[in-house]
Structure formats: C-alpha cells, structure tokens
Design a protein around this motif. Structure first.
Motif, PDB file in Angstrom:
ATOM      1  N   TYR A  20      49.381  11.952 -60.389  1.00 20.98           N
ATOM      2  CA  TYR A  20      49.009  12.717 -61.573  1.00 20.98           C
ATOM      3  C   TYR A  20      48.713  14.156 -61.180  1.00 20.98           C
ATOM      4  O   TYR A  20      48.423  14.454 -60.018  1.00 20.98           O
ATOM      5  CB  TYR A  20      47.794  12.099 -62.270  1.00 20.98           C
ATOM      6  N   THR A  45      40.609   1.536 -64.045  1.00 19.60           N
ATOM      7  CA  THR A  45      39.879   2.548 -63.278  1.00 19.60           C
ATOM      8  C   THR A  45      38.556   2.826 -63.980  1.00 19.60           C
ATOM      9  O   THR A  45      38.336   2.397 -65.107  1.00 19.60           O
ATOM     10  CB  THR A  45      40.703   3.849 -63.116  1.00 19.60           C
ATOM     11  N   LYS A  51      41.635   9.876 -62.167  1.00 18.20           N
ATOM     12  CA  LYS A  51      42.824   9.357 -62.852  1.00 18.20           C
ATOM     13  C   LYS A  51      42.627   9.362 -64.360  1.00 18.20           C
ATOM     14  O   LYS A  51      43.483   9.822 -65.102  1.00 18.20           O
ATOM     15  CB  LYS A  51      43.137   7.926 -62.380  1.00 18.20           C
ATOM     16  N   VAL A  61      52.355  10.807 -66.086  1.00 20.96           N
ATOM     17  CA  VAL A  61      51.979  10.309 -64.765  1.00 20.96           C
ATOM     18  C   VAL A  61      53.183   9.628 -64.132  1.00 20.96           C
ATOM     19  O   VAL A  61      54.180   9.358 -64.801  1.00 20.96           O
ATOM     20  CB  VAL A  61      50.781   9.322 -64.841  1.00 20.96           C
TER      21      VAL A  61
END
Length: 161
Positions: A20, A45, A51, A61
C-alpha cells in the motif's frame, strides 16, 4: 497461468505480501494471512495499524500471493479495498484466519476467546476486491542442466482479474 489457474492459486494459498502507499517514503509491504470470500480477499488487521489507515486514504492496494514451496511462485493481484468494522464479520474472519494459521478450522468453543481478542485489538476487516493481476512467467533453475538457451525471462503483463 490462465485466469482460472490464477484464481485457484490465490484460493489455495494463505500468505501474501500486502502493499500500500504511504503518505511519505516509498510503498509499504507487510506479510499477511488472508482468506478468500467469493470474489473478494479478506485480511484482518487492527484499526490503528498503517494498513487500515492507508486503505481509508487510498483504496488501491496490491497483494503478492506467495507459494510456500520452493521454487518460489507468486501471483500479484491489484485490488480496491475497504475497511469493514462490523463486529460479527471481524470475529468470523478472525476464526477463519486462526484456522488458516493452524492448518484446520477452529472449533466453535474458541469463538468467545477469539471475539475477546478482536475487541481488545480493535480489529477490522480489509475487504479487497481484485480487478487485475500481474503475471510474470516463472523460470527456475533446478540444476545446471537448466542453464541453456531456453532459460529466457520474458516481460510480465497486466491481466483482468
């Protein structure tokens, strides 16, 4: 690989490099476990991790899905991502990811433990919707016999997912 083989490769593996854009410096990459959900790819996450914050800024991404066997083979997937905060979806994904990590599905009696961890860590689901893949035909050297005029690397190409 044809389209079906690329999709099967992604569905049958469990780790990837998640790429990313950062606000500063170059792109960031991190290793993640993932699961496939229909046509989407799901990553768990913490909401405070880079992220999740990066996806809020820019939905574009990449995933580089890795084969864990030698010689290394991979498929790169370009995705549009979004953050999902639904608590049930997060617990469901955490159960699935734990199963992927352990090599077998988690029994339902661990769901309360998983749910507590999801809550404490303020986890979110990153739902990635693939739109393209980048393929580079792999060429491997298994022995000195492979070092000949046929060992030629070609250019890769972007293909629709």
């Amino acid at each position: 690989m044809n389209r079906g083989e690329r999709k099967e490769f992604v569905a049958s593996h469990r780790i990837a490099i998640f790429g990313y854009g950062r606000r500063e410096d170059g792109p960031a990459m991190t290793v993640v476990y993932y699961v496939v959900d229909g046509d989407d790819i799901l990553v768990s996450t913490m909401a405070a991790r880079a992220k999740a914050r990066a996806v809020e800024r820019n939905q574009k991404v990449s995933l580089c899905v890795l084969d864990e066997q030698w010689p290394p083979t991979y498929v790169q997937v370009s995705c549009n991502a979004k953050v999902v905060t639904d608590p049930d979806a997060n617990v469901d994904l955490a159960m699935r990811i734990a199963g992927v990590m352990a090599g077998s599905p988690m029994p339902e009696d661990v769901r309360p433990i998983i749910a507590e961890g999801v809550s404490k860590e303020n986890r979110v689901v990153l739902r990635l919707t693939p739109y393209a893949t980048f393929e580079t035909p792999s060429r491997h050297v298994h022995s000195t016999d492979d070092l000949n005029e046929n060992l030629v690397h070609g250019l890769g190409t972007s293909l629709p997912w």
